[in-house]
Motif scaffolding. Structure first.
Motif, short mmCIF file in Angstrom:
data_model
loop_
_atom_site.label_atom_id
_atom_site.label_comp_id
_atom_site.label_asym_id
_atom_site.label_seq_id
_atom_site.Cartn_x
_atom_site.Cartn_y
_atom_site.Cartn_z
N TYR A 57 1.28 -1.03 0.32
CA TYR A 57 -0.32 0.02 0.05
C TYR A 57 0.91 0.99 -0.11
CZ TYR A 57 -3.46 3.50 2.15
OH TYR A 57 -4.79 4.44 1.71
N TYR A 58 1.91 1.16 0.73
CA TYR A 58 2.83 2.86 0.76
C TYR A 58 3.49 2.48 0.21
CZ TYR A 58 0.65 3.90 5.20
OH TYR A 58 -0.45 4.16 5.98
N LYS A 59 3.74 1.54 -1.17
CA LYS A 59 5.04 1.03 -2.12
C LYS A 59 4.20 2.20 -2.93
CE LYS A 59 5.76 -1.88 -4.45
NZ LYS A 59 5.78 -3.08 -4.60
N ASN A 60 3.22 1.50 -3.17
CA ASN A 60 1.97 2.42 -4.58
C ASN A 60 1.96 3.31 -3.79
OD1 ASN A 60 3.08 -0.23 -5.55
ND2 ASN A 60 0.66 -1.02 -5.41
N GLN A 61 1.72 4.19 -2.62
CA GLN A 61 1.31 5.47 -3.16
C GLN A 61 2.86 6.23 -3.00
OE1 GLN A 61 0.26 6.17 1.42
NE2 GLN A 61 -1.66 6.03 0.45
#
Length: 91
Positions: A57-61
């Motif tokens: 989730y945070y990587k794709n943000q």
């Protein structure tokens, strides 16, 4: 700074209740149900699954990733919480 604070709160929530952490990033989705089952089967598998979903989730943000992450079924997590652009006509 607000992103870091929310990430730390999410990590703390996930340490104590892994399904709640997954619910906060994916909503009521297949990933949430899988995490509930994994947590029932054992506390450690639920944690591993929850932290993996948070990582994706945070990587794709940070960057738009063209390839979907394996084992992630929620579109919201795959997009990093960003809304999908849809174009159409008004009827």
């Amino acid at each position: 700074m607000a992103g870091t604070a929310s990430m730390l709160c999410l990590i703390l929530i996930t340490i104590f209740i892994p399904p709640l952490g997954v619910f906060l990033i994916s909503g009521c989705s297949v990933d949430f149900l899988i995490n509930i089952l994994l947590t029932i089967l054992g506390y450690l598998p639920g944690h591993i699954h929850a932290f993996y979903l948070e990582y994706v989730y945070y990587k794709n943000q940070q960057a738009m990733v063209a390839e979907p992450a394996p084992g992630v079924y929620s579109d919201r997590i795959q997009r990093g919480g960003q809304r999908q652009q849809t174009y159409g006509t008004i009827s």
